[in-house]
Scaffold this motif. Structure first.
Motif, PDB file in Angstrom:
ATOM      1  N   GLN A  19      37.006   3.910  -0.718  1.00  0.00           N
ATOM      2  CA  GLN A  19      36.138   4.591  -1.679  1.00  0.00           C
ATOM      3  C   GLN A  19      35.428   3.617  -2.614  1.00  0.00           C
ATOM      4  N   THR A  20      36.116   2.544  -2.983  1.00  0.00           N
ATOM      5  CA  THR A  20      35.503   1.567  -3.884  1.00  0.00           C
ATOM      6  C   THR A  20      35.212   0.241  -3.192  1.00  0.00           C
ATOM      7  N   VAL A  42      42.569  -4.344   5.888  1.00  0.00           N
ATOM      8  CA  VAL A  42      43.306  -5.290   5.051  1.00  0.00           C
ATOM      9  C   VAL A  42      42.884  -5.092   3.607  1.00  0.00           C
ATOM     10  N   LYS A  43      43.867  -4.945   2.726  1.00  0.00           N
ATOM     11  CA  LYS A  43      43.588  -4.814   1.302  1.00  0.00           C
ATOM     12  C   LYS A  43      43.789  -6.177   0.648  1.00  0.00           C
TER      13      LYS A  43
END
Length: 65
Positions: A19-20, A42-43
């Motif tokens: 979302q961001t 991957v964050k």
């Protein structure tokens, strides 16, 4: 109980998602089987050549639209 992990190398960043925009889709190549590659989300920061420890390696991320 220890869960097995697989090591994979990030070969190509495919784009930002979430979302961001805080999640990156990355094509990864397994170090134990270089002929096999999948797409994962991957964050956090990632570059080409980074080594990832995958706790789960059967599932592939859905492609960006």
């Amino acid at each position: 109980m220890d869960q097995p992990v697989k090591l994979a190398k990030g070969t190509k960043g495919l784009g930002r998602t979430g979302q961001t925009g805080n999640v990156t889709q990355v094509r990864v190549e397994f170090l134990d089987d270089p002929s096999r590659s999948i797409v994962r989300n991957v964050k956090g920061p990632i570059r080409e050549g980074d080594i990832l420890m995958l706790m789960e390696w059967e599932r592939e991320a859905r492609r960006l639209r």
